[in-house]
Design an enzyme around this catalytic site. Structure first.
Site, short mmCIF file in Angstrom:
data_model
loop_
_atom_site.label_atom_id
_atom_site.label_comp_id
_atom_site.label_asym_id
_atom_site.label_seq_id
_atom_site.Cartn_x
_atom_site.Cartn_y
_atom_site.Cartn_z
N CYS A 35 35.21 53.35 32.62
CA CYS A 35 36.70 53.31 32.52
C CYS A 35 37.34 53.77 33.81
O CYS A 35 38.24 53.17 34.17
CB CYS A 35 37.03 54.09 31.29
N ASP A 36 36.73 54.63 34.37
CA ASP A 36 37.39 55.57 35.41
C ASP A 36 36.83 55.43 36.81
O ASP A 36 37.48 55.64 37.66
CB ASP A 36 37.54 56.94 35.12
N CYS A 72 33.64 58.85 31.12
CA CYS A 72 33.35 57.32 31.17
C CYS A 72 33.37 56.60 32.64
O CYS A 72 34.52 56.46 32.93
CB CYS A 72 34.42 56.62 30.39
#
Ligand code: NAP
Length: 309
Positions: free
Chosen positions: A134-135, A131
């Site tokens: 997300c990261d 992701c």
């Protein structure tokens, strides 16, 4: 006893929740391990109707939940551990407690497909991720070369997003053309920070001994040549697998684990309906998942109405 329990809070689950709540069925909606579903991991959603400027995936899901709750849906954090669909009522064990219900809507979605490499699992969260939204902004990836694996819309979206942070982004794809929609493919290939690596697969992620990602070993499928690419992160975006393991052998599904409805959204189990990515390997869009959620809610409502006659 509940009227309806909805498993999943992605687009399908929350739309089913909205419709069943407005039908006064007071649905219980179980979040599973990923409240809001996969869309919460997307950045801007540009193709959900009604948002001409696009909308952040997390915000869209938060709004859907609020809308369902406004009409009485009860969203409950919890994961279904086991099911007993052998009789009526239907029974679910959720974090140790049993719930009995007249109907169930399965909207459990799909999870990220993994490459299946040992080095991939050993380096997960140490530079291997599924992701970018997300990261991608983590300090470990800043101004570093990064790798995205895949050739679909997700891979393109991840690669473009990562150009904000990384020094350059290698897009490693097993064929020589992208599967992504034309607009996404064109944008991706026009981005000077993205370098496609065609006809290639990742055979190993380095370096397990260092306990962090330092590069990938890549094999060209045409020439069989192996090469090394330095990178600080590997973003795997090679599609999804349906979250249906719990229902195996009970609810009919195809060989890939996608639940196969009998008629409309009805499954082979009386009182159990299905919606969204856990039964759809064809369209897999936020808007189609929402549409299937609506259909499952209407089918459920009609089933309950017939029961009470
Ligand atoms: P996808 O369309 O199924 O693409 C998966 C990609 O991964 C394909 O290019 C596939 O290669 C490759 N792949 C699969 N297994 C592999 C393996 N074991 N090793 C290496 N490569 C592998 O999945 P997706 O990109 O996640 O998209 C899923 C759905 O969501 C699609 O319907 C897509 O349109 C939609 N989506 C839309 C948007 C948007 O519109 N903004 C954004 C994200 C996703 P091949 O091409 O060779 O099969």
């Amino acid at each position: 006893m509940e009227n309806v329990v909805i498993i999943g809070t992605g687009c399908a689950g929350l739309t089913a929740a909205l419709y069943t709540a407005r039908a006064n069925l007071r649905p219980i909606v179980l979040t599973g391990i990923m409240p809001g579903g996969l869309l919460t991991t997307t950045s801007i959603v540009e193709n959900y109707p009604g948002f001409p400027e696009g909308i952040d995936g997390f915000e869209l899901m938060t709004r859907m939940q609020k809308q369902a709750e406004r009409f009485g849906a009860k969203v409950q954090f919890g994961t279904v551990e086991s099911i007993d669909f052998t009789g009526t009522p239907l029974r679910l064990t959720v974090d140790g407690s049993e719930i009995s219900t007249k109907t169930v809507i399965i909207a459990s979605g799909a999870g990220h497909r993994h490459l299946g490499l040992e080095s991939e699992s050993l380096l997960e969260r140490k530079g291997v991720t599924y992701c970018a939204t997300c990261d991608g902004a983590l300090p470990m990836f800043r101004n570093q070369p990064l790798v995205v694996v895949g050739g679909g819309d997700s891979a393109c979206e991840e690669a473009m997003y990562l150009t904000r942070f990384g020094a350059k982004v290698y897009l490693i794809h097993r064929r020589d053309s992208l599967r992504a929609s034309r607009i996404m493919a064109e944008r991706t290939l026009a981005n000077p920070k993205i370098q496609p690596v065609w006809n290639s697969v990742v055979t190993e992620i380095l370096d397990v001994r260092e306990d962090r990602v330092t590069g990938v070993r890549v094999r060209n499928l045409k020439t069989e040549e192996e090469s090394l690419l330095d990178c600080a992160g590997v973003f795997v975006a090679i599609g999804h697998v349906p979250n249906t393991q719990l229902f195996k052998g009970i609810v009919e599904m195809d060989d890939n684990g996608y639940i196969t409805p009998k008629r409309g959204t009805e499954t082979n189990v009386t009182g159990v309906f299905v919606a969204g990515d856990c039964s759809d390997h064809v369209y897999r869009q936020a808007v189609t998942a929402a549409g299937f959620g609506c259909a499952a809610a209407i089918d459920t409502e009609r089933y309950l109405a017939a029961l009470s006659q």
